[in-house]
Scaffold this active site. Sequence first.
Site, PDB file in Angstrom:
ATOM      1  CG  ASP A 216     -13.394  -2.749  -3.719  1.00 38.78           C
ATOM      2  OD1 ASP A 216     -12.417  -3.079  -4.505  1.00 38.78           O
ATOM      3  OD2 ASP A 216     -12.875  -2.441  -2.299  1.00 38.78           O
TER       4      ASP A 216
ATOM      5  CD  GLU B 141      -2.418  -2.538  -4.772  1.00 39.95           C
ATOM      6  OE1 GLU B 141      -3.655  -2.681  -4.785  1.00 39.95           O
ATOM      7  OE2 GLU B 141      -2.152  -1.443  -5.571  1.00 39.95           O
TER       8      GLU B 141
END
Length: 280
Positions: A69, A58
């Site tokens: 995140d 990814e």
Amino acid sequence: MPDLATPAATRAPAPFFTRRTPGGPPGLALFLNAGDPPLPVLKDLVLMLDEEGVDCLELAVPFPDSVTDGPVIRRSARRALDRGGADLDDVLAFIADVRPRLAHLRIALLADWSHSLKHRDLADATRDIAAAGADGLLIHALPPRLRAAHLETAAAAGLPVVTTCYTKSPPATQAQAAAHASAYLYLVAHYGRSGTAPGAGHAALAQTVTDLRAHTDSPIAVGFGVSTRQDVQAVGASGADAAIIGSAAVAAVERAQDAGLDVTEAFRDFVRSVLPAPTA
């Protein structure tokens, strides 16, 4: 844009992960930000991942201040952005260069809507991504009103899409995400920021994985909180087809760079430490 690789629509489709047999090891996907390490080093690292049998990378076009995140991935994105040379066009040129040399590894491009795509025509951008050789596309923070257009333009370009849902998403949301996954369904194991794990462990996701199977023939991959071989095995115990390692992979790159090590070889050691052991 440079003249890129053969469009995805003319390439023979290949699965990101083979649907696992009961008791067999799950596939493995790793997340990295393009530009961290710098793209010339990343090229060697990607070729190494192919040699080691990793199923999927990814690869994110770096973007700042992601609310989904944790600090590890946010630091990585900032390093990549501060170095420069890793915007969407740079990353597509990188994929076009490295993709023809890969025998096994698939590349799923992750692009943030606001940072990388908002100011482009969606259909044109999707064709460019497919033409670069990306095997799949995950758009981060895509406005819901554009979801249908995204699916239509990706299908027209022959570009499989990664869809996402949470373990706690409403059943209708899970079913829709599963039905629209043509690359794979990313099942987020824990609501929160990347790097956090579900309290009951990944194996406890078995019922969710079973429920999702009713809505898709595409592979199901589980991420968030996966950092060790034991975690990968627990994802396999849930019945999912693959495990996705994000923060732990990015942290391995960070440690190698901070220590002045050969990033590719240091990352090879990390990969070998997390790859699921083959069954007899």
